[in-house]
Design a protein around this motif. Structure first.
Motif, PDB file in Angstrom:
ATOM      1  N   MET A 110      -4.090  -8.504  -0.842  1.00 27.58           N
ATOM      2  CA  MET A 110      -4.428  -7.366  -1.701  1.00 27.58           C
ATOM      3  C   MET A 110      -4.278  -7.788  -3.158  1.00 27.58           C
ATOM      4  SD  MET A 110      -5.551  -4.442  -2.369  1.00 27.58           S
ATOM      5  CE  MET A 110      -5.882  -3.787  -0.741  1.00 27.58           C
ATOM      6  N   PRO A 111      -5.194  -8.648  -3.640  1.00 24.28           N
ATOM      7  CA  PRO A 111      -5.045  -9.171  -5.002  1.00 24.28           C
ATOM      8  C   PRO A 111      -5.136  -8.097  -6.087  1.00 24.28           C
ATOM      9  CG  PRO A 111      -7.173  -9.789  -4.030  1.00 24.28           C
ATOM     10  CD  PRO A 111      -6.348  -9.215  -2.934  1.00 24.28           C
ATOM     11  N   LEU A 112      -5.680  -6.921  -5.740  1.00 23.15           N
ATOM     12  CA  LEU A 112      -5.712  -5.829  -6.721  1.00 23.15           C
ATOM     13  C   LEU A 112      -4.323  -5.263  -6.985  1.00 23.15           C
ATOM     14  CD1 LEU A 112      -8.877  -3.845  -5.509  1.00 23.15           C
ATOM     15  CD2 LEU A 112      -8.717  -5.497  -7.387  1.00 23.15           C
ATOM     16  N   ARG A 113      -3.412  -5.416  -6.024  1.00 24.74           N
ATOM     17  CA  ARG A 113      -2.054  -4.880  -6.172  1.00 24.74           C
ATOM     18  C   ARG A 113      -1.016  -5.917  -5.715  1.00 24.74           C
ATOM     19  NH1 ARG A 113      -0.944   0.487  -6.838  1.00 24.74           N
ATOM     20  NH2 ARG A 113       1.108  -0.409  -7.282  1.00 24.74           N
ATOM     21  N   PRO A 114      -0.920  -7.038  -6.419  1.00 26.41           N
ATOM     22  CA  PRO A 114       0.079  -8.029  -6.041  1.00 26.41           C
ATOM     23  C   PRO A 114       1.510  -7.527  -6.167  1.00 26.41           C
ATOM     24  CG  PRO A 114      -0.862  -8.554  -8.184  1.00 26.41           C
ATOM     25  CD  PRO A 114      -1.683  -7.438  -7.615  1.00 26.41           C
ATOM     26  N   ASP A 115       1.683  -6.437  -6.962  1.00 28.41           N
ATOM     27  CA  ASP A 115       3.023  -5.892  -7.169  1.00 28.41           C
ATOM     28  C   ASP A 115       3.595  -5.243  -5.915  1.00 28.41           C
ATOM     29  OD1 ASP A 115       0.891  -4.027  -7.635  1.00 28.41           O
ATOM     30  OD2 ASP A 115       2.370  -2.594  -8.376  1.00 28.41           O
ATOM     31  N   TYR A 116       2.745  -5.003  -4.884  1.00 25.18           N
ATOM     32  CA  TYR A 116       3.266  -4.439  -3.642  1.00 25.18           C
ATOM     33  C   TYR A 116       4.340  -5.344  -3.024  1.00 25.18           C
ATOM     34  CZ  TYR A 116      -0.199  -0.668  -3.259  1.00 25.18           C
ATOM     35  OH  TYR A 116      -0.933   0.472  -3.453  1.00 25.18           O
ATOM     36  N   ARG A 117       4.242  -6.621  -3.278  1.00 25.18           N
ATOM     37  CA  ARG A 117       5.261  -7.524  -2.730  1.00 25.18           C
ATOM     38  C   ARG A 117       6.642  -7.152  -3.244  1.00 25.18           C
ATOM     39  NH1 ARG A 117       4.440 -13.805  -3.693  1.00 25.18           N
ATOM     40  NH2 ARG A 117       4.503 -13.085  -5.856  1.00 25.18           N
ATOM     41  N   GLU A 118       6.780  -6.944  -4.539  1.00 23.82           N
ATOM     42  CA  GLU A 118       8.080  -6.591  -5.113  1.00 23.82           C
ATOM     43  C   GLU A 118       8.463  -5.149  -4.779  1.00 23.82           C
ATOM     44  OE1 GLU A 118       5.706  -8.383  -6.838  1.00 23.82           O
ATOM     45  OE2 GLU A 118       6.899 -10.182  -6.419  1.00 23.82           O
ATOM     46  N   ILE A 119       7.470  -4.244  -4.797  1.00 25.60           N
ATOM     47  CA  ILE A 119       7.758  -2.841  -4.504  1.00 25.60           C
ATOM     48  C   ILE A 119       8.317  -2.693  -3.098  1.00 25.60           C
ATOM     49  CG2 ILE A 119       6.694  -0.583  -4.117  1.00 25.60           C
ATOM     50  CD1 ILE A 119       4.759  -1.261  -6.423  1.00 25.60           C
ATOM     51  N   TRP A 120       7.671  -3.329  -2.119  1.00 30.02           N
ATOM     52  CA  TRP A 120       8.088  -3.176  -0.722  1.00 30.02           C
ATOM     53  C   TRP A 120       9.273  -4.058  -0.359  1.00 30.02           C
ATOM     54  CZ3 TRP A 120       2.361  -3.063   1.250  1.00 30.02           C
ATOM     55  CH2 TRP A 120       1.832  -1.794   0.960  1.00 30.02           C
ATOM     56  N   GLU A 121       9.572  -5.008  -1.199  1.00 32.04           N
ATOM     57  CA  GLU A 121      10.822  -5.758  -0.988  1.00 32.04           C
ATOM     58  C   GLU A 121      12.003  -4.808  -1.165  1.00 32.04           C
ATOM     59  OE1 GLU A 121      13.484  -8.673  -0.114  1.00 32.04           O
ATOM     60  OE2 GLU A 121      11.307  -8.911  -0.006  1.00 32.04           O
ATOM     61  N   GLU A 122      11.890  -3.894  -2.120  1.00 32.47           N
ATOM     62  CA  GLU A 122      12.961  -2.940  -2.393  1.00 32.47           C
ATOM     63  C   GLU A 122      12.862  -1.710  -1.490  1.00 32.47           C
ATOM     64  OE1 GLU A 122      15.428  -3.589  -4.430  1.00 32.47           O
ATOM     65  OE2 GLU A 122      14.501  -5.537  -4.908  1.00 32.47           O
ATOM     66  N   ASP A 123      11.649  -1.235  -1.243  1.00 26.79           N
ATOM     67  CA  ASP A 123      11.450  -0.001  -0.471  1.00 26.79           C
ATOM     68  C   ASP A 123      11.254  -0.345   1.004  1.00 26.79           C
ATOM     69  OD1 ASP A 123      10.825   2.473   0.534  1.00 26.79           O
ATOM     70  OD2 ASP A 123       9.260   2.927  -0.932  1.00 26.79           O
ATOM     71  N   VAL A 124      12.350  -0.591   1.673  1.00 30.82           N
ATOM     72  CA  VAL A 124      12.299  -1.033   3.071  1.00 30.82           C
ATOM     73  C   VAL A 124      11.748   0.064   3.979  1.00 30.82           C
ATOM     74  CG1 VAL A 124      13.673  -1.869   5.013  1.00 30.82           C
ATOM     75  CG2 VAL A 124      14.205  -2.630   2.686  1.00 30.82           C
ATOM     76  N   GLU A 125      12.066   1.314   3.687  1.00 29.25           N
ATOM     77  CA  GLU A 125      11.599   2.414   4.538  1.00 29.25           C
ATOM     78  C   GLU A 125      10.075   2.504   4.544  1.00 29.25           C
ATOM     79  OE1 GLU A 125      12.165   7.261   5.115  1.00 29.25           O
ATOM     80  OE2 GLU A 125      13.282   6.184   3.559  1.00 29.25           O
ATOM     81  N   THR A 126       9.471   2.466   3.358  1.00 27.06           N
ATOM     82  CA  THR A 126       8.008   2.517   3.283  1.00 27.06           C
ATOM     83  C   THR A 126       7.398   1.290   3.927  1.00 27.06           C
ATOM     84  OG1 THR A 126       8.050   3.838   1.263  1.00 27.06           O
ATOM     85  CG2 THR A 126       6.043   2.592   1.712  1.00 27.06           C
ATOM     86  N   ARG A 127       7.984   0.136   3.676  1.00 27.41           N
ATOM     87  CA  ARG A 127       7.470  -1.103   4.254  1.00 27.41           C
ATOM     88  C   ARG A 127       7.482  -1.040   5.775  1.00 27.41           C
ATOM     89  NH1 ARG A 127      11.213  -5.428   2.688  1.00 27.41           N
ATOM     90  NH2 ARG A 127      11.929  -5.820   4.803  1.00 27.41           N
ATOM     91  N   SER A 128       8.564  -0.545   6.347  1.00 29.47           N
ATOM     92  CA  SER A 128       8.675  -0.463   7.800  1.00 29.47           C
ATOM     93  C   SER A 128       7.651   0.499   8.384  1.00 29.47           C
ATOM     94  CB  SER A 128      10.093  -0.032   8.197  1.00 29.47           C
ATOM     95  OG  SER A 128      11.045  -0.984   7.791  1.00 29.47           O
ATOM     96  N   GLU A 129       7.437   1.622   7.710  1.00 30.12           N
ATOM     97  CA  GLU A 129       6.466   2.603   8.195  1.00 30.12           C
ATOM     98  C   GLU A 129       5.049   2.040   8.148  1.00 30.12           C
ATOM     99  OE1 GLU A 129       5.406   6.517   9.663  1.00 30.12           O
ATOM    100  OE2 GLU A 129       7.156   5.198   9.715  1.00 30.12           O
ATOM    101  N   ILE A 130       4.705   1.385   7.046  1.00 31.25           N
ATOM    102  CA  ILE A 130       3.375   0.780   6.929  1.00 31.25           C
ATOM    103  C   ILE A 130       3.202  -0.309   7.983  1.00 31.25           C
ATOM    104  CG2 ILE A 130       1.964  -0.726   5.469  1.00 31.25           C
ATOM    105  CD1 ILE A 130       2.933   0.928   3.079  1.00 31.25           C
ATOM    106  N   GLY A 131       4.233  -1.122   8.166  1.00 27.91           N
ATOM    107  CA  GLY A 131       4.151  -2.179   9.169  1.00 27.91           C
ATOM    108  C   GLY A 131       3.956  -1.631  10.564  1.00 27.91           C
ATOM    109  N   ARG A 132       4.695  -0.581  10.907  1.00 26.84           N
ATOM    110  CA  ARG A 132       4.611  -0.015  12.251  1.00 26.84           C
ATOM    111  C   ARG A 132       3.232   0.588  12.512  1.00 26.84           C
ATOM    112  NH1 ARG A 132       5.198   4.932  14.539  1.00 26.84           N
ATOM    113  NH2 ARG A 132       5.601   5.909  12.528  1.00 26.84           N
ATOM    114  N   LEU A 133       2.737   1.407  11.582  1.00 22.90           N
ATOM    115  CA  LEU A 133       1.465   2.089  11.788  1.00 22.90           C
ATOM    116  C   LEU A 133       0.292   1.110  11.750  1.00 22.90           C
ATOM    117  CD1 LEU A 133       2.020   5.344   9.694  1.00 22.90           C
ATOM    118  CD2 LEU A 133       2.038   5.109  12.176  1.00 22.90           C
ATOM    119  N   SER A 134       0.302   0.183  10.806  1.00 19.83           N
ATOM    120  CA  SER A 134      -0.830  -0.727  10.685  1.00 19.83           C
ATOM    121  C   SER A 134      -0.868  -1.732  11.839  1.00 19.83           C
ATOM    122  CB  SER A 134      -0.786  -1.461   9.339  1.00 19.83           C
ATOM    123  OG  SER A 134      -1.116  -0.574   8.283  1.00 19.83           O
ATOM    124  N   ALA A 135       0.290  -2.163  12.320  1.00 24.26           N
ATOM    125  CA  ALA A 135       0.303  -3.063  13.473  1.00 24.26           C
ATOM    126  C   ALA A 135      -0.229  -2.353  14.718  1.00 24.26           C
ATOM    127  CB  ALA A 135       1.711  -3.589  13.726  1.00 24.26           C
TER     128      ALA A 135
END
Length: 206
Positions: A110-135
């Motif tokens: 997602m080169p339009l939003r490279p900052d998602y890497r840092e955002i989701w490093e901190e926001d584990v809850e959102t990261r886990s939800e996105i990972g679960r649903l998208s997988a």
């Protein structure tokens, strides 16, 4: 009917035979005839499935294709009793996992939003939800890709995720959540088509 959008390839309707193959005619298979599925075919299945959309193009699904005799026997020892025969008779089994560190690849996918890497490093809850649903979305694409290759799919979840993860994907940061047996149906594989919910029961219009 063909619809053209600027900058995109033309949109076309899938013909009735294609719809039948992927949806109405597709069946979950519980018994296979044991014929192997070549690695090239398994790679082609993934090549097709990987194009399905995910949240922010995150692509958190990871796959371990278990196709060797040794691997299938090892997997059969980790699944519930009711799944052992299915695993042993299938030409291959795709073990599906979520990569907890999928966000590390966001600057690439997602080169339009490279900052998602840092955002989701901190926001584990959102990261886990996105990972679960998208997988889970990607699991559905994989089943359709199996059918598109003229093979049958038998998804299952009857296993200990920790045991399967330790046995087949150690030191990866992945966590197994389901399997899909892949292959050619055995003669006894056919079951009657079970009912689907009526449109009036599950759809509302707003």
């Amino acid at each position: 009917m063909e619809i053209r959008l600027e900058g995109l390839p033309p949109l076309q309707e899938l013909d009735p035979d294609g719809r039948e193959l992927l949806f109405k005619g597709g069946r979950t298979v519980y018994a296979f005839d044991g014929r192997p599925v070549p690695e090239e075919t398994l790679a082609s299945i993934w090549e097709l499935a990987r194009w399905g959309p995910t949240s922010a193009n995150s692509q958190p699904l990871r796959v371990v294709f278990v196709s060797s005799t040794e691997g299938r026997e090892r997997l059969a020892d980790t699944v519930n009793r009711g799944n052992r025969r299915k695993v042993l008779s299938a030409g291959a089994t795709a073990l599906l996992a979520t990569d907890d560190r999928f966000h590390e690849h966001m600057p690439t996918v997602m080169p339009l939003r490279p900052d998602y890497r840092e955002i989701w490093e901190e926001d584990v809850e959102t990261r886990s939800e996105i990972g679960r649903l998208s997988a889970a979305l990607q699991a559905g694409y994989l089943i359709l890709a199996v059918r598109a290759h003229g093979l049958a799919a038998g998804p299952f979840s009857g296993f200990d995720p920790d045991e399967v993860t330790a046995a087949f994907m150690p030191d990866t940061g992945w966590r197994a959540f389901m399997g899909i047996n892949i292959g050619y149906p055995a003669l006894e594989a056919a079951l009657p088509r079970f009912p689907r919910m009526d449109v009036d029961d599950v759809v509302r219009w707003a």
